[in-house]
Design a protein around this motif. Structure first.
Motif, PDB file in Angstrom:
ATOM      1  N   GLU A 203      -7.848  -2.501  -0.811  1.00  8.08           N
ATOM      2  CA  GLU A 203      -7.313  -2.401   0.648  1.00  8.08           C
ATOM      3  C   GLU A 203      -8.488  -3.413   1.108  1.00  8.08           C
ATOM      4  O   GLU A 203      -7.894  -4.081   2.201  1.00  8.08           O
ATOM      5  CB  GLU A 203      -8.079  -1.228   1.107  1.00  8.08           C
ATOM      6  CG  GLU A 203      -6.876   0.028   0.924  1.00  8.08           C
ATOM      7  CD  GLU A 203      -7.294   1.172   1.947  1.00  8.08           C
ATOM      8  OE1 GLU A 203      -8.370   1.219   2.373  1.00  8.08           O
ATOM      9  OE2 GLU A 203      -6.363   2.445   1.798  1.00  8.08           O
TER      10      GLU A 203
ATOM     11  N   GLN B  85       0.681  -1.182  -0.104  1.00  2.77           N
ATOM     12  CA  GLN B  85       0.088   0.068   0.191  1.00  2.77           C
ATOM     13  C   GLN B  85       0.984   1.216  -0.093  1.00  2.77           C
ATOM     14  O   GLN B  85       0.434   2.054  -0.671  1.00  2.77           O
ATOM     15  CB  GLN B  85      -0.818   0.167   1.126  1.00  2.77           C
ATOM     16  CG  GLN B  85      -1.753   1.012   1.410  1.00  2.77           C
ATOM     17  CD  GLN B  85      -3.121   1.022   0.385  1.00  2.77           C
ATOM     18  OE1 GLN B  85      -3.215   0.120  -0.352  1.00  2.77           O
ATOM     19  NE2 GLN B  85      -4.150   2.147   0.336  1.00  2.77           N
TER      20      GLN B  85
ATOM     21  N   ARG C 125      -3.359   5.664  -9.754  1.00  2.00           N
ATOM     22  CA  ARG C 125      -4.342   6.233  -9.398  1.00  2.00           C
ATOM     23  C   ARG C 125      -5.004   5.840  -7.886  1.00  2.00           C
ATOM     24  O   ARG C 125      -5.016   4.671  -7.550  1.00  2.00           O
ATOM     25  CB  ARG C 125      -5.630   6.027 -10.410  1.00  2.00           C
ATOM     26  CG  ARG C 125      -5.340   6.947 -11.708  1.00  2.00           C
ATOM     27  CD  ARG C 125      -6.696   6.716 -12.554  1.00  2.00           C
ATOM     28  NE  ARG C 125      -6.987   5.597 -12.832  1.00  2.00           N
ATOM     29  CZ  ARG C 125      -7.813   4.860 -13.616  1.00  2.00           C
ATOM     30  NH1 ARG C 125      -8.800   6.067 -14.119  1.00  2.00           N
ATOM     31  NH2 ARG C 125      -8.137   3.610 -13.886  1.00  2.00           N
ATOM     32  N   VAL C 126      -5.483   7.002  -7.194  1.00  2.00           N
ATOM     33  CA  VAL C 126      -6.059   6.726  -5.925  1.00  2.00           C
ATOM     34  C   VAL C 126      -6.984   5.408  -5.787  1.00  2.00           C
ATOM     35  O   VAL C 126      -7.142   4.592  -4.972  1.00  2.00           O
ATOM     36  CB  VAL C 126      -6.391   7.878  -5.333  1.00  2.00           C
ATOM     37  CG1 VAL C 126      -6.868   7.635  -3.725  1.00  2.00           C
ATOM     38  CG2 VAL C 126      -5.262   8.839  -5.098  1.00  2.00           C
ATOM     39  N   ALA C 127      -8.160   5.640  -6.983  1.00  2.00           N
ATOM     40  CA  ALA C 127      -9.247   4.788  -6.721  1.00  2.00           C
ATOM     41  C   ALA C 127      -8.659   3.082  -6.763  1.00  2.00           C
ATOM     42  O   ALA C 127      -9.283   2.286  -6.455  1.00  2.00           O
ATOM     43  CB  ALA C 127     -10.040   5.085  -7.954  1.00  2.00           C
ATOM     44  N   VAL C 128      -7.404   3.009  -7.641  1.00  2.00           N
ATOM     45  CA  VAL C 128      -6.902   1.539  -7.795  1.00  2.00           C
ATOM     46  C   VAL C 128      -6.528   1.070  -6.553  1.00  2.00           C
ATOM     47  O   VAL C 128      -7.090  -0.099  -6.314  1.00  2.00           O
ATOM     48  CB  VAL C 128      -5.715   1.680  -8.970  1.00  2.00           C
ATOM     49  CG1 VAL C 128      -5.172   0.178  -9.046  1.00  2.00           C
ATOM     50  CG2 VAL C 128      -6.458   2.203 -10.142  1.00  2.00           C
ATOM     51  N   TYR C 129      -5.456   1.659  -5.839  1.00  2.00           N
ATOM     52  CA  TYR C 129      -5.052   0.934  -4.699  1.00  2.00           C
ATOM     53  C   TYR C 129      -5.999   1.149  -3.384  1.00  2.00           C
ATOM     54  O   TYR C 129      -5.967   0.415  -2.711  1.00  2.00           O
ATOM     55  CB  TYR C 129      -3.919   1.334  -4.322  1.00  2.00           C
ATOM     56  CG  TYR C 129      -3.695   2.880  -3.950  1.00  2.00           C
ATOM     57  CD1 TYR C 129      -3.946   3.428  -2.771  1.00  2.00           C
ATOM     58  CD2 TYR C 129      -3.254   3.938  -4.886  1.00  2.00           C
ATOM     59  CE1 TYR C 129      -3.900   4.730  -2.414  1.00  2.00           C
ATOM     60  CE2 TYR C 129      -2.971   5.451  -4.452  1.00  2.00           C
ATOM     61  CZ  TYR C 129      -3.385   5.580  -3.080  1.00  2.00           C
ATOM     62  OH  TYR C 129      -3.292   6.853  -2.915  1.00  2.00           O
ATOM     63  N   MET C 130      -7.116   1.920  -3.514  1.00  2.00           N
ATOM     64  CA  MET C 130      -8.091   2.055  -2.442  1.00  2.00           C
ATOM     65  C   MET C 130      -9.143   0.819  -2.694  1.00  2.00           C
ATOM     66  O   MET C 130      -9.608   0.141  -1.590  1.00  2.00           O
ATOM     67  CB  MET C 130      -9.051   3.250  -2.673  1.00  2.00           C
ATOM     68  CG  MET C 130      -8.099   4.735  -2.239  1.00  2.00           C
ATOM     69  SD  MET C 130      -7.845   4.609  -0.481  1.00  2.00           S
ATOM     70  CE  MET C 130      -9.352   4.939   0.256  1.00  2.00           C
ATOM     71  N   ARG C 131      -9.228   0.215  -3.778  1.00  2.00           N
ATOM     72  CA  ARG C 131     -10.061  -0.855  -4.265  1.00  2.00           C
ATOM     73  C   ARG C 131      -9.292  -2.114  -3.743  1.00  2.00           C
ATOM     74  O   ARG C 131      -9.812  -3.250  -3.341  1.00  2.00           O
ATOM     75  CB  ARG C 131     -10.351  -1.202  -5.620  1.00  2.00           C
ATOM     76  CG  ARG C 131     -11.286  -0.044  -6.294  1.00  2.00           C
ATOM     77  CD  ARG C 131     -12.096  -0.830  -7.611  1.00  2.00           C
ATOM     78  NE  ARG C 131     -10.989  -0.533  -8.310  1.00  2.00           N
ATOM     79  CZ  ARG C 131     -10.813   0.283  -9.406  1.00  2.00           C
ATOM     80  NH1 ARG C 131     -11.556   1.589  -9.297  1.00  2.00           N
ATOM     81  NH2 ARG C 131      -9.917   0.104 -10.381  1.00  2.00           N
TER      82      ARG C 131
ATOM     83  N   SER D 239       0.939   4.164  -3.113  1.00  2.00           N
ATOM     84  CA  SER D 239       0.509   5.282  -2.832  1.00  2.00           C
ATOM     85  C   SER D 239       1.674   6.475  -3.031  1.00  2.00           C
ATOM     86  O   SER D 239       1.085   7.649  -3.040  1.00  2.00           O
ATOM     87  CB  SER D 239      -0.185   5.362  -1.352  1.00  2.00           C
ATOM     88  OG  SER D 239       0.945   4.884  -0.408  1.00  2.00           O
TER      89      SER D 239
END
Length: 291
Positions: free
Chosen positions: A169, A151, A161-167, A155
């Motif tokens: 989690e 993570q 993109r933020v949306a990619v690594y937020m998914r 990041s």
């Protein structure tokens, strides 16, 4: 990491012993090399040494301190979750709770394995479960630490993109638990004739050396080594990135700045416009008053 260790049977063949974990293997090696604290001898491919009472007390004390610390962390996280449930949405807080739980289980397994009377009374199924619990708690800690590093890598060190690594989690904890449970189960399934060696505080698993090394490395030690290497690489790259940012900020702050030049024509013209506007406003207000 594999430590050949064992005892000779009546035929003189030595069966290597499976250490309970890496910490115990290091303690066994130190006890072998110590003067007076542990007796050791090596003949060919056969190792034989005794773990001293001093080492047992030291390991047990460290495991007890770790157990108490993990309990405090879990209590603090439970208090935060009760008072401020919104903080549970943070990945770092959730993973910290699971890491503390893994460390608590590892400490309990370590304390249990230091009790020879208890271990000698276990059946083969009981010994396999204790070994599985020790390996599971260790790998769970390893995989959760790897998840935090992934993570952090995505990041801060990449342009993902933020949306990619937020998914991603929501998958960190379930995948870590499944892998930490599955890999030790594969290894323990091979140990049908496992038994406890009391003078070494270790499990004995009679098998071919190459098979033993392959199973242990593929199911345990290789993941520890890879995680240490990856986390170290991320930490080094992140430190270099922070250092470069700090150097850049220092250079910008310390660079001499040219004094700003005032455009007197623009300032005076703006002042004249403002004064004329104020005069017209006063004139209009005066005329309206007299009318």
């Amino acid at each position: 990491m594999y430590t050949p260790a064992g005892r000779a049977d009546s035929s003189g063949a030595g069966h290597p012993v499976l250490p309970a974990d890496i910490g115990q293997a290091l303690a066994e090696l130190a006890a072998t090399l110590g003067n007076g604290n542990g007796s050791g001898s090596v003949m060919g491919d056969e190792w034989s040494f005794v773990i001293s009472d001093q080492w047992v007390m030291t390991i047990q004390s460290l495991a007890t301190v770790s157990l108490i610390s993990s309990a405090f962390v879990l209590a603090a996280i439970a208090h935060i979750a009760h008072r401020h449930r919104k903080y549970l949405q943070r990945l770092s807080l959730r993973v910290s709770g699971y890491v503390a739980l893994a460390d608590l289980l590892s400490s309990v397994a370590q304390i249990v394995m230091l009790q020879n009377d208890l271990m000698m009374g276990q059946t083969k199924s009981g010994l396999r479960f204790i070994l599985w619990l020790s390996m599971f708690s260790t790998l769970l800690f390893v995989f959760l630490t790897l998840a935090i590093s992934i993570q952090l890598h995505l990041s801060t060190l990449t342009k993902v993109r933020v949306a990619v690594y937020m998914r991603l989690e929501r998958w960190y904890v379930p995948v870590s638990v499944v892998l930490a449970a599955l890999l030790p189960a594969i290894a323990v399934a091979q140990m049908r004739d496992i038994y406890w060696v009391p003078y070494m505080h270790a499990f004995n698993w009679p098998a071919e050396s190459w098979v033993r090394r392959l199973v242990l490395w593929m199911c345990n030690y290789v993941w520890v080594v890879l995680t240490i290497a990856y986390c170290s690489g991320v930490a080094i790259l992140l430190s270099l990135r922070i250092w470069a940012m700090w150097r850049s900020s220092v250079e910008v702050i310390s660079a001499p700045r040219m004094p700003e030049k005032w455009d007197w024509n623009r300032l005076t013209s703006a002042s004249s416009v403002r004064e004329s506007h104020d005069a017209e406003t006063l004139k209009d207000s005066g005329s309206s008053h007299f009318s």
